[in-house]
Design a protein around this motif. Structure first.
Motif, PDB file in Angstrom:
ATOM      1  N   GLY A   1       0.665  -1.117  -0.083  1.00  0.00           N
ATOM      2  CA  GLY A   1      -0.081   0.100   0.090  1.00  0.00           C
ATOM      3  C   GLY A   1       0.664   1.046   0.157  1.00  0.00           C
ATOM      4  N   ARG A   2       1.930   1.004  -0.336  1.00  0.00           N
ATOM      5  CA  ARG A   2       3.162   2.432  -0.122  1.00  0.00           C
ATOM      6  C   ARG A   2       3.595   2.506  -1.504  1.00  0.00           C
ATOM      7  N   ARG A   3       3.874   3.684  -1.723  1.00  0.00           N
ATOM      8  CA  ARG A   3       4.549   4.316  -2.699  1.00  0.00           C
ATOM      9  C   ARG A   3       5.874   3.436  -3.414  1.00  0.00           C
ATOM     10  N   ALA A   4       5.605   3.012  -4.701  1.00  0.00           N
ATOM     11  CA  ALA A   4       6.926   2.313  -5.431  1.00  0.00           C
ATOM     12  C   ALA A   4       7.480   3.140  -6.526  1.00  0.00           C
ATOM     13  N   ARG A   5       8.720   2.266  -6.907  1.00  0.00           N
ATOM     14  CA  ARG A   5       9.413   2.907  -7.943  1.00  0.00           C
ATOM     15  C   ARG A   5       8.494   3.034  -9.094  1.00  0.00           C
ATOM     16  N   ARG A   6       8.410   4.269  -9.781  1.00  0.00           N
ATOM     17  CA  ARG A   6       7.642   4.262 -11.026  1.00  0.00           C
ATOM     18  C   ARG A   6       8.260   3.505 -12.363  1.00  0.00           C
ATOM     19  N   GLY A   7       7.504   2.719 -12.788  1.00  0.00           N
ATOM     20  CA  GLY A   7       7.510   1.953 -13.906  1.00  0.00           C
ATOM     21  C   GLY A   7       8.675   0.902 -13.731  1.00  0.00           C
TER      22      GLY A   7
ATOM     23  N   ASN B   1      11.855   9.804 -25.693  1.00  0.00           N
ATOM     24  CA  ASN B   1      12.614   9.238 -27.000  1.00  0.00           C
ATOM     25  C   ASN B   1      13.908   9.162 -27.210  1.00  0.00           C
ATOM     26  N   GLY B   2      14.329   8.705 -28.050  1.00  0.00           N
ATOM     27  CA  GLY B   2      15.894   8.587 -28.229  1.00  0.00           C
ATOM     28  C   GLY B   2      16.662   9.945 -28.158  1.00  0.00           C
ATOM     29  N   ALA B   3      16.145  11.122 -29.030  1.00  0.00           N
ATOM     30  CA  ALA B   3      16.752  12.083 -28.687  1.00  0.00           C
ATOM     31  C   ALA B   3      16.799  12.739 -27.207  1.00  0.00           C
ATOM     32  N   ALA B   4      15.812  12.545 -26.622  1.00  0.00           N
ATOM     33  CA  ALA B   4      15.691  12.895 -25.183  1.00  0.00           C
ATOM     34  C   ALA B   4      16.909  12.170 -24.422  1.00  0.00           C
ATOM     35  N   ALA B   5      17.037  10.972 -24.554  1.00  0.00           N
ATOM     36  CA  ALA B   5      17.998  10.250 -24.063  1.00  0.00           C
ATOM     37  C   ALA B   5      19.315  10.934 -24.188  1.00  0.00           C
TER      38      ALA B   5
ATOM     39  N   VAL C   1       8.426   9.358 -19.203  1.00  0.00           N
ATOM     40  CA  VAL C   1       7.342   8.996 -19.988  1.00  0.00           C
ATOM     41  C   VAL C   1       5.957   8.501 -19.178  1.00  0.00           C
ATOM     42  N   ASP C   2       4.975   8.603 -19.732  1.00  0.00           N
ATOM     43  CA  ASP C   2       3.851   8.201 -19.311  1.00  0.00           C
ATOM     44  C   ASP C   2       3.382   6.807 -18.752  1.00  0.00           C
ATOM     45  N   LYS C   3       2.269   6.512 -18.229  1.00  0.00           N
ATOM     46  CA  LYS C   3       2.062   5.185 -17.709  1.00  0.00           C
ATOM     47  C   LYS C   3       1.757   4.226 -19.057  1.00  0.00           C
TER      48      LYS C   3
END
Length: 430
Positions: free
Chosen positions: A112-118, A140-144, A308-310
Motif C-alpha cells: 500500500g506504499r509508493r513504489a518505484r515508477r515503472g 524518445n531517443g533524442a531525449a536520452a 514517460v507516461d504510464k
C-alpha cells in the motif's frame, strides 16, 4: 402552382440528429460538436451553396475524422517513420488498454506504499540487457541523448567525430541538439576518416565524455576509418554510445547493426537507443550502462521533464516480455511463404475478375536502421490507379508506386488482414 422555396426543405436539426450516422457521431464526438456541424450545413443550404438533400452528408463531412487512422503498411518498409514506425505486439496493445485507467504505476499494492515508477518496464529492460548496471527510460531517443549531455557535459566538452554529426530527421541535427544542452562540441577527424589519435589530441580537463554515434540512416563507403567503442573506452573518459535503432542483442539478419549488449561489453559507459524501432515497442528513449552514471541521469532535474507516461511504460514492459513483435516477425518473414500468401491472394482476386500479378521485390528495414540491408520479398502488382483509392479507403492501404505499377508488399501486414486487402482491392473495381 407557386414553387416552394428550397430553404423550407432544409431538414430540421432534430431530424438530422436522429439520423443513424449522425447519432453515432454524437456518441464519439458529443452532441454540441455534431449539432454545430449540422447548423453550419443548414446555413450553407439556406444560402444556396448546397441542396437541402446534401445537408446530412455535408454535416458528416464537416466532423473531425478518426485520428489517427489505422493504415496497413504494404510499402515494403518495415519501420516506416511516417506510419509511426513499430506496430505494437498484441500484448502491448492489451497493456495500453489496461493502463488507460488507474494503475499501480507508482504503488506497491502489497504494502500500500509508493513504489518505484515503472518498475516492471525497468526490470524487464534490465533483464533483457544484463550487461547494463542500471537502466532508465525517457520519452524518445533524442531525449536520452539530451539528458546525457545535460547531466554529464553541460559547460564542458563532448568529443565527437565529424563524420557522426548526423541529421536525425525532420530537419533536426545532432550538433544543434547537443549544443542546446549547454555542452560544447569538440569535433575531431574528418567526414570520412577519424583515428584514435584525433580523440587523444582533443581529450582534456574540460572533456565531459566521448560520444560515439551510429550513423544509422546512411552509409559512408570507400576511403573511411572510424574508432570502435572498445578503443574509445581506453581513453580514460566516459564513452556514450548512441546505437540509435534499439537492437538489444545481436541479430544475424543485421550483422552491421550495433546492439546494446555488445556495445556495453565493448566498454561503453552509457548506451542510448530508441524503443520504437528494432525493439518493436512504443516511442521511448532507452539509457543503459554504468549504475552511477544512470543514477546521475535519473536524479537530474531534466529527467522529470523527459519522463514517460504510464501508457508507454505499460507497452514497453509488455514488448520486452513478449516472445516476438510484429517488427521482428516482419523482418524475419520467410520470402517463400510470403510468395505463397500473395499467390493465394492473386488467385482469389482472379476468381472475382481482378487481374493482379505477383512479382519479386526488395524490402528494407527503415526507421533509420540498418541502412543498406535489403530483404528479399514479394509484392502484389496492380495498376497505378489503385494507389489513391486504396490509400484513402477503409482500411487505408499504403503501397509503393514503381514504374507505373502499385506494389503491395505484405511483409509488414498481418496475414489476418488478407481478406480486408482483397475486399479493398475489389472495391476499387475496373
Amino acid at each position: 402552382m407557386r414553387e416552394v422555396d428550397p430553404r423550407r426543405r432544409v431538414p430540421r436539426t432534430d431530424a438530422l440528429l436522429a439520423d443513424p450516422a449522425l447519432a453515432a457521431a454524437v456518441g464519439t464526438l458529443g452532441r454540441d460538436r455534431v449539432k454545430a456541424a449540422i447548423v453550419r450545413a443548414q446555413d450553407r443550404a439556406r444560402r444556396g451553396e448546397l441542396t437541402p438533400e446534401g445537408v446530412r452528408d455535408a454535416a458528416l463531412a464537416d466532423l473531425p475524422g478518426r485520428t489517427p487512422r489505422a493504415v496497413l503498411n504494404a510499402t515494403g518498409v518495415v519501420l516506416h517513420t511516417n506510419l509511426g514506425r513499430a506496430p505494437l505486439a498484441p500484448s502491448a496493445v492489451d497493456a495500453l488498454v489496461a493502463a488507460a485507467g488507474h494503475t499501480d504505476v507508482e504503488l506497491d499494492l502489497r504494502t500500500g506504499r509508493r513504489a518505484r515508477r515503472g518498475r516492471e518496464a525497468l526490470d524487464a529492460l534490465a533483464a533483457a540487457v544484463p550487461d547494463a548496471g542500471a537502466v532508465h527510460v525517457v520519452n524518445n531517443g533524442a531525449a536520452a541523448l539530451a539528458l546525457a549531455a545535460t547531466a554529464l557535459a553541460a559547460g564542458r566538452e563532448i568529443v565527437v567525430s565529424r563524420g557522426e554529426l548526423v541529421e536525425i530527421g525532420d530537419g533536426f541535427r545532432l550538433p544543434d541538439l547537443l549544443s542546446s544542452t549547454g555542452a560544447r562540441l569538440r569535433e575531431v577527424g574528418t567526414t570520412n576518416r577519424t583515428t584514435r589519435a584525433d580523440y587523444e589530441a582533443a581529450i582534456g580537463e574540460h572533456t565531459g565524455f566521448v560520444l560515439k554515434v551510429h550513423p544509422s540512416n546512411f552509409l559512408v563507403t570507400g576511403f573511411t576509418s572510424a574508432v570502435p567503442v572498445a578503443e574509445l573506452a581506453t581513453l580514460g573518459v566516459p564513452v556514450v554510445a548512441d546505437i540509435g535503432s534499439g537492437l538489444l542483442a545481436p541479430d544475424p539478419l543485421l550483422p552491421a547493426e550495433p546492439d546494446a549488449a555488445t556495445t556495453l561489453r565493448a566498454g561503453a559507459h552509457l548506451v542510448t537507443a530508441s524503443g520504437d524501432k528494432l525493439l518493436g515497442g512504443p516511442q521511448a528513449g532507452l539509457l543503459l550502462g554504468d549504475a552511477d552514471l544512470v543514477h546521475r541521469l535519473r536524479r537530474h532535474p531534466l529527467a522529470r521533464a523527459l519522463r514517460v507516461d504510464k501508457l508507454t511504460l505499460a507497452a514497453l514492459a509488455a514488448t520486452l516480455y513478449a516472445p516476438s513483435t510484429p517488427t521482428r516477425d516482419a523482418l524475419h518473414a520467410d520470402p517463400a511463404r510470403l510468395r505463397q500468401r500473395l499467390e493465394r491472394l492473386r488467385d482469389r482476386l482472379g476468381e472475382d475478375g481482378c487481374k493482379a500479378e505477383v512479382v519479386p521485390g526488395v524490402a528494407v528495414v527503415g526507421g533509420g536502421g540498418a541502412p543498406g540491408v535489403e530483404l528479399d520479398s514479394w509484392a502484389l502488382s496492380l495498376p497505378e490507379r489503385y494507389a489513391e483509392p486504396l490509400r484513402t479507403g477503409d482500411p487505408a492501404i499504403l503501397g509503393r508506386v514503381l514504374h507505373g505499377r502499385l506494389l503491395l508488399d505484405l511483409r509488414a501486414v498481418p496475414e489476418s488482414a488478407d481478406d480486408r486487402v482483397r475486399a479493398a482491392v475489389l472495391s476499387v473495381g475496373d
